[in-house]
Design an enzyme around this catalytic site. Structure first.
Site, mmCIF file in Angstrom:
data_model
loop_
_atom_site.group_PDB
_atom_site.id
_atom_site.type_symbol
_atom_site.label_atom_id
_atom_site.label_comp_id
_atom_site.label_asym_id
_atom_site.label_seq_id
_atom_site.Cartn_x
_atom_site.Cartn_y
_atom_site.Cartn_z
ATOM 1 C CG ASN A 22 -0.265 -0.252 2.521
ATOM 2 O OD1 ASN A 22 0.629 -1.081 2.620
ATOM 3 N ND2 ASN A 22 -0.681 0.451 3.553
ATOM 4 C CB THR A 25 -27.743 -10.212 8.819
ATOM 5 O OG1 THR A 25 -28.420 -10.809 9.916
ATOM 6 C CG2 THR A 25 -28.729 -9.919 7.701
ATOM 7 C CB CYS A 69 0.723 12.090 12.557
ATOM 8 S SG CYS A 69 0.966 13.784 12.994
HETATM 9 N N1 7TS Z 1 -4.285 -4.353 3.731
HETATM 10 C C1 7TS Z 1 -3.706 -3.412 2.957
HETATM 11 C C2 7TS Z 1 -2.548 -3.771 2.090
HETATM 12 C C3 7TS Z 1 -4.191 -2.100 2.983
HETATM 13 O O1 7TS Z 1 -3.626 -1.180 2.190
HETATM 14 C C4 7TS Z 1 -5.266 -1.765 3.839
HETATM 15 C C5 7TS Z 1 -5.732 -0.348 3.968
HETATM 16 C C6 7TS Z 1 -5.853 -2.796 4.590
HETATM 17 C C7 7TS Z 1 -5.325 -4.078 4.531
HETATM 18 C C8 7TS Z 1 -7.046 -2.574 5.466
HETATM 19 O O2 7TS Z 1 -8.196 -2.438 4.705
HETATM 20 P P1 7TS Z 1 -9.614 -2.217 5.432
HETATM 21 O O3 7TS Z 1 -10.596 -2.152 4.352
HETATM 22 O O4 7TS Z 1 -9.808 -3.348 6.360
HETATM 23 O O5 7TS Z 1 -9.481 -0.949 6.193
HETATM 24 N N2 7TS Z 1 -4.715 0.598 3.680
HETATM 25 C C9 7TS Z 1 -4.731 1.920 3.948
HETATM 26 C C10 7TS Z 1 -3.720 2.800 3.558
HETATM 27 O O6 7TS Z 1 -2.723 2.492 2.911
HETATM 28 N N3 7TS Z 1 -4.023 4.041 3.995
HETATM 29 O O7 7TS Z 1 -5.192 4.004 4.638
HETATM 30 C C11 7TS Z 1 -5.661 2.685 4.618
#
Ligand code: 7TS
Length: 402
Positions: free
Chosen positions: A153, A239, A326
């Protein structure tokens, strides 16, 4: 103009997806578990959504797709249930992951360490990827699971999932991959690679928030995380979130159809933006872009604090991200940048820009101009600060951005 370049955090829900979900909030609101016609009326739409997901990731008929509330739940489910099934009730005691996973994997691993599990956090190379031979060298007879993200990410860098899958298969170790940042950006073909469990989240590919899925190869055993009404064949109780399931199915179909063309367009915009920004002095982009998701840039500008940059971009109506925490007045370094070997100063300067299929050429031009001006402004401020006694002023204001 407003420019949203934080699509790795979340994406705009595609208007077509919103429209498809609408009837399931109003006319078709029955509980799909009810036997009356209000309940059964949504069954065809659920079946269609499941088919859309199977097709988008090329899952086999024997595999299971289980809807969850998000990727965080999917990741927790795999880690916690492998712990129950193979460590508490088996003879294994070890999990292999990497230093740069999302917190939904890392924090769960820390939690499992407190229960006595041995966890190996593999290092990544200077490109931010984990090498397959490194994975191989840390697997032991006691390893229950390898959990490695498909694409990062933070950097967009793509791990060698095919090679790692083959190693896990050969060693007889379960393999989980968090593919949240891969779907809709690069091909995810689950008959082309060996992965036992794969996590997804709809809001990362223009679907709704609060819905995810877990792919389970060959419908193999994995004890449930959520116990209750035995929905989804008893694998995940609760559900069914019908509007979101319908939305996720369509969003996945839209995000993966014509993927090559859509991504070529995004890649061209991303490469142009990157080529322009890299012209600034002392600027670095993490990772070879040929092995990166086509929408992502993690850029560092030496001497320009990431939070300050974020604050200036925000003033210019541009939404980006630093990836660094942060939580207090102290600005923390980006842990992924530290993991790839960046020095501490550089690790405070990362800015993540992530595009989507809705990003326009005008938005890219606007961003290039504002970004260059922001760097000039912030460099001018830091050189004037350098001439005075250092103070902590400015940090608290930048932190309020989060
Ligand atoms: N795994 C990865 C690789 C992700 O980028 C994120 C969210 C999640 C899991 C979690 O996803 P969720 O739908 O369960 O929240 N990544 C990020 C990011 O990079 N900045 O904010 C959320």
């Amino acid at each position: 103009m407003q420019v949203y370049l934080d699509n790795n955090a979340t994406t705009m829900c595609d208007p077509l997806v919103v429209e498809a979900m609408q009837p399931f909030f109003s006319e078709l609101y029955g509980n799909p578990n009810s036997l009356h016609k209000f309940g059964t009326a949504s069954h065809p739409a659920i079946t269609k959504a499941i088919d859309q997901v199977y097709t988008a990731i090329n899952a086999a008929d024997a595999d299971d797709i289980i809807f969850t509330s998000c990727a965080t739940e999917s990741n927790n489910w795999v880690l916690q249930s492998v712990f129950t099934d193979h460590i508490v009730n088996g003879d294994k005691n070890h999990i292999v992951t990497t230093e740069v996973e999302h917190p939904s994997v890392l924090s769960t691993c820390k939690f499992l360490e407190e229960q006595g599990v041995k966890v190996t956090y593999l290092p990544v190379n200077d490109q931010g990827i984990v090498e397959a031979h490194t994975v191989k060298s840390f697997i032991t007879e006691k390893t229950a699971l390898v959990s490695i993200m498909w694409a990062s990410n933070e950097t967009g860098m793509i791990n060698p999932i095919g090679e790692i899958g083959e190693i896990c298969k050969e060693k007889g170790v379960l393999f989980h991959s968090d593919a949240v940042q891969a779907v809709g950006k690069i091909p995810v073909d689950l008959q082309g690679v060996h992965v036992d469990f794969v996590s997804f989240s709809a809001h990362k590919f223009h679907g709704p928030k609060g819905i995810g899925a877990l792919y389970i190869k060959d419908s193999q055993a994995l004890s449930p995380l959520l116990h209750g009404g035995e929905q989804m064949d008893g694998r995940r109780s609760g559900t069914l979130n019908v509007p979101s399931i319908v939305g996720m199915g369509l969003a996945m179909e839209l995000a993966t159809k014509d993927l090559e063309n859509t991504m070529a367009k995004i890649r061209a915009k991303r490469d142009y933006l990157e080529d322009e920004l890299i012209k600034l002095s002392d600027t670095f982009v993490v990772g070879d872009r040929d092995n990166r998701t086509p929408n992502t840039i993690l850029i560092s500008i030496r001497g320009v604090e990431g939070e300050g940059m974020l604050w200036d971009l925000n003033n210019g109506q541009i939404g980006a991200s630093t990836g660094s925490a942060c939580a207090s007045a102290d600005l923390e370094a980006n842990t992924v940048m530290l993991a790839i070997g960046a020095d501490n100063e550089l690790a405070h300067t990362g800015i993540r820009l992530s595009l989507s299929r809705f990003t326009t050429d005008e938005e890219i031009e606007y961003t290039i101009n504002h970004f260059k001006e922001a760097v000039a402004r912030l460099r001018a401020i830091s050189s004037s600060f350098a001439k005075q006694a250092p103070t902590k002023g400015g940090e608290a204001q930048a932190c309020e951005m989060h």
